[in-house]
Design a protein around this motif. Structure first.
Motif, PDB file in Angstrom:
ATOM      1  N   PHE A 110       0.815  -1.214   0.000  1.00  0.00           N
ATOM      2  CA  PHE A 110       0.000   0.000   0.000  1.00  0.00           C
ATOM      3  C   PHE A 110       0.849   1.264   0.000  1.00  0.00           C
ATOM      4  CE2 PHE A 110      -3.032  -3.227   1.352  1.00  0.00           C
ATOM      5  CZ  PHE A 110      -4.064  -2.940   0.468  1.00  0.00           C
ATOM      6  N   VAL A 115      -1.374   5.266  -0.872  1.00  0.00           N
ATOM      7  CA  VAL A 115      -2.566   5.608  -0.106  1.00  0.00           C
ATOM      8  C   VAL A 115      -2.156   6.156   1.255  1.00  0.00           C
ATOM      9  CG1 VAL A 115      -3.932   3.832  -1.250  1.00  0.00           C
ATOM     10  CG2 VAL A 115      -2.772   3.287   0.893  1.00  0.00           C
ATOM     11  N   PRO A 118      -1.286   3.505   5.139  1.00  0.00           N
ATOM     12  CA  PRO A 118      -1.143   2.185   4.516  1.00  0.00           C
ATOM     13  C   PRO A 118      -1.278   1.036   5.505  1.00  0.00           C
ATOM     14  CG  PRO A 118       0.978   3.314   4.647  1.00  0.00           C
ATOM     15  CD  PRO A 118      -0.064   4.313   4.991  1.00  0.00           C
ATOM     16  N   TRP A 121      -4.949  -0.051   5.649  1.00  0.00           N
ATOM     17  CA  TRP A 121      -5.284  -0.836   4.461  1.00  0.00           C
ATOM     18  C   TRP A 121      -4.642  -2.222   4.534  1.00  0.00           C
ATOM     19  CZ3 TRP A 121      -8.803   0.390   0.864  1.00  0.00           C
ATOM     20  CH2 TRP A 121      -9.215   1.723   0.792  1.00  0.00           C
ATOM     21  N   CYS A 125      -6.587  -5.766   4.445  1.00  0.00           N
ATOM     22  CA  CYS A 125      -6.252  -6.705   3.372  1.00  0.00           C
ATOM     23  C   CYS A 125      -5.839  -8.063   3.935  1.00  0.00           C
ATOM     24  CB  CYS A 125      -5.140  -6.122   2.510  1.00  0.00           C
ATOM     25  SG  CYS A 125      -4.795  -7.088   1.042  1.00  0.00           S
TER      26      CYS A 125
END
Length: 596
Positions: A110, A115, A118, A121, A125
């Motif tokens: 990420f 983004v 990260p 995220w 994920c």
């Protein structure tokens, strides 16, 4: 009911093996370049070159390990030939490695996408990939194979773009400090480029056999050797090339461990993306430079997320196998309805998430990361090189032992200089040995209850034609098969398949009496008192369709009967269907009959 074994299909050729290895080892250049520059600035190239040389030496050693262990040469397997305790230490090193691999790869992915936050995220994920693995998808483990090709293409293209900038890079190079302790610590700090080499040793049991070798006397050197050489050549050449070309990037500045560039804060964690933007932009223009950096970002991100999945699968497998060996609690053997070990799967994605809640900086994760895989490699090399039972040439043994000494020194340095890493890996070892002690204390021998005074008409050994029904539990296809056998006057083999994601030697020798569902089928059939020749077969496999076909050929069945659920779901789509695989594998002389 007879427990019948089928050989594991050896379908992995050199290119597939290389793809699997590259999906782990090849990801390191995505984050090691920036870390090296953050630690050594314009002298970082010399350290990257040194690590690349070590990668090459380690690769040569693993060529020998793959030859010595054609049924699996990962550290837990190879060290077990010397000592159970040594194997456990190597296994716990690997567990710590896989935990941080998932966390580091996800965060790095990420960062490449650029983004904000990260780490958040990455947590989402990892959780999603972990839940995805609970349904046991059959094909996600090989995702890295498909992603390796576009990644290599992008790497080669980026390497070509960097060539015109090498003179400037060489001009900007500076010498190492000359302080041995400081230089050694920098070298150890970027050793994470080695991560992933254990992958190739773990998959030798799935590799295609060399011409002339057999499953009884396997040899996979002609498959494993090219795979290792191809991958380490790419990793060593391009990591070194990018380590040099990086010095041509304008305006790189180190600030509190980060690497900043003009208008690009913290390029440390996405150095390949920045290189693509600058090099392609200078040659083809800003727009194309931005476009190529976007392609690099997407491809690297996908490969890193694939590495997350690979790490989770490897961790699930290791915990399950250790439990089967009696080294971990029995609860780790509990399977869900998809044949996936439930608790190892939960552990595999919850622990990386826990790590990210406390540590999310790539530099800090890297220090936790190295201590696990360096320890695993050291244990594997040390156990193999000092094993007198192995047919190693003297110079191979000396070379491997010398490499072990280097890895041991690196591991010792990490233990001394990285207190957080030391605490982390000792915690994993401590919890692991505590669980093992509890298992040893509570281990009991289970008595197998075998039904008494039961009889049926058995199938003669010289039978030339027969029917075979393959089932995973009670369903109406059993009654259909009995009627079909009676109508055709053919003997019937009733094959109970226990589907598992991972299969150990203990699983292959398991008795049907230890399986509640198999016992239910057995008793149901006997209660019907069929007047036909019968034989009950029991098989534990991770390759359902392959095992069914192999057993059908062994028993000379001319028709396979299999039931199919009427309900279709997304989970069944994701996992693939046994029926479609059977249709692909089925010999022309065997018919397939599907009962709805």
């Amino acid at each position: 009911m007879i427990t019948i074994q089928t050989e594991r299909p050896r379908e992995v050729n050199s290119w597939r093996a290389a793809g699997i290895l590259y999906g782990d080892l090849g990801t390191s250049k995505a984050y090691v370049l920036g870390l090296a520059f953050a630690l050594a600035a314009y002298s970082s190239f010399w350290f990257i070159l040194s690590v690349s040389v070590l990668i090459f030496l380690i690769g040569l050693n693993y060529i020998e390990i793959c030859k010595l262990y054609p049924n699996g040469g990962g550290v837990y397997t190879s060290a077990r030939n010397r000592s159970k305790v040594l194997a456990l230490i190597g296994g716990f090193f690997l567990i710590s490695d896989y935990i941080v691999t998932a966390a580091l790869s996800a965060v790095s992915a990420f960062h490449y996408l650029g983004v904000s936050h990260p780490e958040i995220w990455a947590i989402l994920c990892i959780g999603l990939i972990g839940l995805f693995n609970l349904v046991g998808p059959k094909y996600t483990g090989n995702l890295a194979i498909g992603l390796a090709i576009p990644t290599v293409i992008c790497v080669i293209f980026l390497g070509a773009l960097s060539l015109p900038f090498l003179p400037k890079a060489i001009h900007n190079l500076t010498a190492v400090s000359g302080n041995l302790k400081m230089d050694w610590n920098i070298f150890v700090g970027i050793i994470l480029a080695l991560s992933g080499i254990e992958t190739i040793a773990n998959i030798t049991g799935s590799m295609k056999l060399d011409p002339g070798s057999t499953n009884a006397n396997p040899s996979v050197g002609k498959t494993s050797t090219p795979a290792i050489l191809i991958v380490i050549a790419e990793v060593c050449i391009f990591t070194t090339l990018f380590g040099l070309a990086m010095n041509a990037l304008p305006g790189l500045e180190i600030n509190n461990g980060d690497v900043n560039a003009p208008n690009y804060p913290n390029v440390r964690d996405a150095m390949l993306r920045y290189m693509a933007e600058i090099f392609a932009g200078n040659i083809f223009g800003t727009a194309l430079g931005h476009f190529f950096s976007l392609i690099i970002s997407v491809v690297i991100t996908l490969l890193l997320l694939s590495a997350v999945n690979t790490a989770l699968i490897a961790l699930i497998s290791l915990l399950f196998i250790m439990s089967r060996d009696g080294e971990m609690p029995d609860i780790f053997q509990k399977l869900n309805r998809f044949g996936v070990p439930t608790y190892p799967t939960l552990v595999s994605f919850l622990l990386p998430i826990l790590i990210l809640l406390f540590v999310s900086d790539i530099l800090e994760l890297a220090s936790l990361y190295a201590i696990g895989f360096v320890g695993a490699i050291a244990v594997n090399l040390g156990a193999t090189s000092t094993n007198p039972a192995l047919s190693l040439k003297i110079w191979n043994r000396v070379f491997m032992f010398g490499t072990f000494i280097v890895m041991f020194l690196i591991e010792a340095t990490l233990f001394v200089d990285k207190p957080h890493a030391r605490t982390f890996v000792l915690s994993v070892l401590g919890v692991g040995f505590l669980l093992r002690a509890l298992v040893a204390e509570r281990k009991q021998i289970a008595e197998v209850q075998v039904p008494q005074k039961i009889s049926w008409t058995k199938i003669p050994e010289n039978t030339k034609e027969s029917l075979l029904i393959a089932i995973t539990g009670m369903n109406k296809s059993i009654d259909f098969a009995l009627e079909e056998a009676k109508k055709t006057n053919l003997p019937l083999y009733i094959l109970f398949i226990r589907e598992q994601r991972f299969v150990t030697t203990a699983d292959q020798n398991r008795l049907w009496t230890e399986d509640k569902d198999a016992s239910e089928v057995f008793n149901h059939v006997l209660a019907l008192a069929p007047k036909i020749p019968l034989e009950f077969l029991y098989n534990v496999t991770s390759q359902t369709a392959y095992s069914i076909v192999e057993i059908a050929k062994l028993k000379k069945a001319n028709k396979i009967i299999i039931g199919r659920k009427r309900r279709f779901s997304l989970l069944h789509f994701l996992r693939g269907t046994t029926i479609s695989e059977l249709a692909h594998l089925m010999p022309k002389n065997i018919d397939l009959l599907v009962v709805y």
